[in-house]
Design a protein around this motif. Structure first.
Motif, mmCIF file in Angstrom:
data_model
loop_
_atom_site.group_PDB
_atom_site.id
_atom_site.type_symbol
_atom_site.label_atom_id
_atom_site.label_comp_id
_atom_site.label_asym_id
_atom_site.label_seq_id
_atom_site.Cartn_x
_atom_site.Cartn_y
_atom_site.Cartn_z
ATOM 1 N N PRO A 227 0.793 -1.217 0.000
ATOM 2 C CA PRO A 227 0.000 0.000 0.000
ATOM 3 C C PRO A 227 0.828 1.270 0.000
ATOM 4 O O PRO A 227 0.285 2.355 -0.173
ATOM 5 C CB PRO A 227 -0.825 -0.124 1.293
ATOM 6 N N GLN A 228 2.142 1.149 0.207
ATOM 7 C CA GLN A 228 2.987 2.332 0.215
ATOM 8 C C GLN A 228 3.731 2.523 -1.103
ATOM 9 O O GLN A 228 4.666 3.307 -1.177
ATOM 10 C CB GLN A 228 3.949 2.277 1.398
ATOM 11 N N THR A 229 3.342 1.821 -2.143
ATOM 12 C CA THR A 229 3.903 2.081 -3.451
ATOM 13 C C THR A 229 2.874 2.819 -4.288
ATOM 14 O O THR A 229 1.698 2.886 -3.952
ATOM 15 C CB THR A 229 4.302 0.773 -4.166
ATOM 16 N N GLY B 52 -8.302 9.397 -5.440
ATOM 17 C CA GLY B 52 -7.473 10.568 -5.692
ATOM 18 C C GLY B 52 -6.866 11.140 -4.420
ATOM 19 O O GLY B 52 -7.501 11.169 -3.369
ATOM 20 N N ARG B 53 -5.625 11.592 -4.536
ATOM 21 C CA ARG B 53 -4.923 12.203 -3.405
ATOM 22 C C ARG B 53 -4.243 13.493 -3.870
ATOM 23 O O ARG B 53 -3.656 13.544 -4.951
ATOM 24 C CB ARG B 53 -3.853 11.258 -2.831
ATOM 25 N N LEU C 255 1.732 10.070 1.350
ATOM 26 C CA LEU C 255 0.474 10.809 1.330
ATOM 27 C C LEU C 255 -0.281 10.651 0.017
ATOM 28 O O LEU C 255 -1.487 10.911 -0.046
ATOM 29 C CB LEU C 255 0.733 12.292 1.605
ATOM 30 N N LEU C 256 0.399 10.201 -1.021
ATOM 31 C CA LEU C 256 -0.241 9.960 -2.308
ATOM 32 C C LEU C 256 -0.817 8.556 -2.433
ATOM 33 O O LEU C 256 -1.472 8.244 -3.429
ATOM 34 C CB LEU C 256 0.764 10.197 -3.445
ATOM 35 N N HIS D 65 -4.442 10.000 -10.390
ATOM 36 C CA HIS D 65 -4.514 9.423 -9.048
ATOM 37 C C HIS D 65 -3.929 10.347 -7.979
ATOM 38 O O HIS D 65 -4.286 10.226 -6.803
ATOM 39 C CB HIS D 65 -3.772 8.086 -8.999
ATOM 40 N N GLY D 66 -3.033 11.222 -8.387
ATOM 41 C CA GLY D 66 -2.404 12.087 -7.397
ATOM 42 C C GLY D 66 -1.974 13.407 -7.984
ATOM 43 O O GLY D 66 -1.600 13.502 -9.164
ATOM 44 N N LEU D 67 -2.038 14.441 -7.163
ATOM 45 C CA LEU D 67 -1.600 15.789 -7.536
ATOM 46 C C LEU D 67 -0.743 16.338 -6.416
ATOM 47 O O LEU D 67 -1.147 16.330 -5.251
ATOM 48 C CB LEU D 67 -2.829 16.692 -7.750
ATOM 49 N N VAL D 68 0.442 16.823 -6.771
ATOM 50 C CA VAL D 68 1.295 17.516 -5.814
ATOM 51 C C VAL D 68 1.374 18.973 -6.238
ATOM 52 O O VAL D 68 1.998 19.310 -7.254
ATOM 53 C CB VAL D 68 2.706 16.903 -5.744
ATOM 54 N N ASN D 69 0.715 19.829 -5.480
ATOM 55 C CA ASN D 69 0.754 21.269 -5.735
ATOM 56 C C ASN D 69 2.020 21.841 -5.112
ATOM 57 O O ASN D 69 2.021 22.353 -3.987
ATOM 58 C CB ASN D 69 -0.486 21.944 -5.145
#
Length: 254
Positions: free
Chosen positions: A4-6, A141-142, A232-233, A88-92
């Motif tokens: 789950p951490q990948t 989504g994260r 966190l993603l 699936h993920g966004l890093v602002n």
């Protein structure tokens, strides 16, 4: 059973990923198995980052974006939707940080204030708005907003930047309420000043203030926050939605 951490099979957008903190985040996401969309206003450096990720075996593409231009943000979102369909993920991460250790509040220019708010606050909202539908479509989504611990301890002579990052922290909390019912988790990380290209102009005295004041003394580098952002993603990070994590080696405690 999948770890789950990948981030295997997850498509992640990182803004401001051409260099420094953003590039380190993109590299860590790629190492965790993600497919990367690298976005930045620095097109040549952004293309080079995406190429380096591909050379290392990751799937990565570059898209230009100027967070100060709503049309540019919209074009980026449309390009991702056309190519990927889901996200699936966004890093602002993209932001501007000028004037660290610079003018006091009463000599700060209106132009500097407005630019910080336009890019750091409005730009973060615009990117989130452009990506929310794709994040919801993914089913898990994260979003991770890269803020700053300056907003937690009230750094002096940095009012525009500190205020903009404080707004990002408040935005994170408010969006957690709105996005949660859509299955989207959002958190913020608040690192301290790091040693990288983007902070070469920072006065040495300000670097020393941080490095000597941390519970674990010493410099902080972009790679120090990357592993936290990767976690966190992941789907398992949903329980942290709305929270701010001061990933700063103990300069500020939550």
């Amino acid at each position: 059973m999948n770890n789950p951490q990948t981030l295997a099979g997850r498509i992640i957008l990182v803004t401001g990923a051409a260099r420094g903190v953003g590039r380190a985040i993109a590299e860590a996401c790629a190492a965790a198995g993600a497919r990367l969309v690298v976005a930045d206003v620095l097109e040549e450096a952004g293309e080079a980052t995406a190429a380096a990720l591909r050379a290392g075996g990751a799937a990565a593409r570059f898209l230009p974006v100027d967070l100060g231009d709503p049309d540019s943000v919209a074009r980026m979102g449309e390009a991702i939707a056309a190519e990927e369909g889901v996200l699936h993920g966004l890093v602002n991460n993209a932001a501007i940080a000028t004037g660290i250790g610079g003018p006091e509040f009463d000599t700060l220019t209106i132009e500097t204030w407005d630019r910080a708010m336009r890019v750091n606050v409005r730009g973060t909202w615009l990117v989130t708005r452009a990506c929310a539908g794709m994040l919801q479509a993914s089913g898990s989504g994260r979003i991770v907003n890269v803020a700053s611990d300056t907003a937690l301890w009230g750094a002096p002579r940095l009012l525009a930047y500190t205020s903009s990052k404080g707004a990002v922290l408040s935005m994170t909390r408010s969006l957690a309420r709105e996005l949660g019912p859509r299955g989207i988790g959002i958190t913020a990380v608040a690192p301290g000043i790091m040693r990288c290209e983007a902070t070469e102009y920072v006065p040495e005295a300000r670097h020393r203030l941080y490095e000597e004041g941390r519970a674990v003394p010493g410099p902080q580098v972009p790679e120090d926050i990357a592993a936290t952002i990767v976690f966190l993603l992941t789907p398992g990070a949903i329980a942290l939605t709305g929270q701010t994590l001061p990933v700063n080696a103990g300069f500020v405690f939550a």
